[in-house]
Design a protein around this motif. Structure first.
Motif, PDB file in Angstrom:
ATOM      1  N   VAL A  95       0.964  -1.285   0.057  1.00 32.32           N
ATOM      2  CA  VAL A  95      -0.122   0.059   0.108  1.00 32.32           C
ATOM      3  C   VAL A  95       1.011   1.185  -0.042  1.00 32.32           C
ATOM      4  CG1 VAL A  95      -1.815   1.106   1.264  1.00 32.32           C
ATOM      5  CG2 VAL A  95      -1.738  -1.229   1.356  1.00 32.32           C
ATOM      6  N   SER A  96       0.833   1.912  -1.196  1.00 32.08           N
ATOM      7  CA  SER A  96       1.631   3.277  -1.217  1.00 32.08           C
ATOM      8  C   SER A  96       1.104   4.304  -0.254  1.00 32.08           C
ATOM      9  CB  SER A  96       1.662   3.537  -2.596  1.00 32.08           C
ATOM     10  OG  SER A  96       2.284   4.832  -2.913  1.00 32.08           O
ATOM     11  N   GLY A  97       2.156   5.145  -0.053  1.00 40.65           N
ATOM     12  CA  GLY A  97       1.469   6.376   0.664  1.00 40.65           C
ATOM     13  C   GLY A  97       1.208   7.351   0.033  1.00 40.65           C
ATOM     14  N   ALA A  98       0.982   7.375  -1.288  1.00 37.42           N
ATOM     15  CA  ALA A  98       0.416   8.293  -2.416  1.00 37.42           C
ATOM     16  C   ALA A  98      -0.582   7.569  -3.087  1.00 37.42           C
ATOM     17  CB  ALA A  98       1.652   8.646  -3.136  1.00 37.42           C
ATOM     18  N   ALA A  99      -1.676   8.399  -3.324  1.00 37.26           N
ATOM     19  CA  ALA A  99      -2.768   7.851  -4.334  1.00 37.26           C
ATOM     20  C   ALA A  99      -2.531   7.480  -5.808  1.00 37.26           C
ATOM     21  CB  ALA A  99      -3.968   8.788  -4.080  1.00 37.26           C
ATOM     22  N   GLU A 100      -1.368   8.277  -6.402  1.00 39.58           N
ATOM     23  CA  GLU A 100      -1.097   8.462  -7.801  1.00 39.58           C
ATOM     24  C   GLU A 100      -0.091   7.845  -8.158  1.00 39.58           C
ATOM     25  OE1 GLU A 100      -3.489   9.204  -9.759  1.00 39.58           O
ATOM     26  OE2 GLU A 100      -4.750  10.749  -8.770  1.00 39.58           O
ATOM     27  N   PHE A 101       0.635   7.034  -7.331  1.00 30.82           N
ATOM     28  CA  PHE A 101       2.052   6.529  -7.746  1.00 30.82           C
ATOM     29  C   PHE A 101       2.263   5.432  -6.690  1.00 30.82           C
ATOM     30  CE2 PHE A 101       4.934   8.716  -5.222  1.00 30.82           C
ATOM     31  CZ  PHE A 101       4.287  10.075  -5.057  1.00 30.82           C
ATOM     32  N   CYS A 102       3.124   4.432  -6.956  1.00 31.32           N
ATOM     33  CA  CYS A 102       3.665   3.585  -6.118  1.00 31.32           C
ATOM     34  C   CYS A 102       5.237   4.107  -5.810  1.00 31.32           C
ATOM     35  CB  CYS A 102       3.607   2.341  -6.500  1.00 31.32           C
ATOM     36  SG  CYS A 102       1.830   1.655  -6.690  1.00 31.32           S
TER      37      CYS A 102
END
Length: 120
Positions: A95-102
């Motif tokens: 689970v990335s800390g961002a919404a738009e990229f990993c």
């Protein structure tokens, strides 16, 4: 911080298919991009695919791999087709800390991984 659980790995012959699932709990699932990564024995971890919060796939290691997400089920899938022995690895969901990229530099949670073994 959240719990990630992968499933769907196993042993398959070359040319076969598997669908991996990644289910997330304890986080607001649709706020984050989700990444699939893999690590083969003796090799560095590599990104398999990344899917943004709204379902846009921003990268895939192979056209044979199709990534999707169901926000209602807090689950991301990767359908892996025409598997090859070189796809053998432990596959991890992140689970990335961002919404738009990993990015591995900002991570909410990792799963424990699921083994995929492709025999020739």
């Amino acid at each position: 911080q959240g719990h990630v659980e992968e499933s769907g790995g196993g042993l398959v012959q070359a040319g076969g298919s598997l669908r991996l699932s990644c289910t997330v709990s304890g986080l607001r699932f649709d706020d984050y991009a989700i990444g699939w990564y893999r690590q083969a024995s003796g090799k560095e971890r590599e990104e398999v695919s990344c899917i943004t919060w709204n379902g846009r796939v921003t990268g895939s290691v192979a056209d044979r791999f199709i990534t999707s997400r169901d926000n209602a089920k807090n689950t991301v899938y990767v359908q892996m087709n025409n598997l090859k022995p070189e796809d053998t690895a432990v596959y991890y969901c992140m689970v990335s800390g961002a919404a738009e990229f990993c990015t591995e530099h900002s991570v909410k949670a990792w799963g424990q991984g699921t083994q995929v073994t492709v025999s020739s």
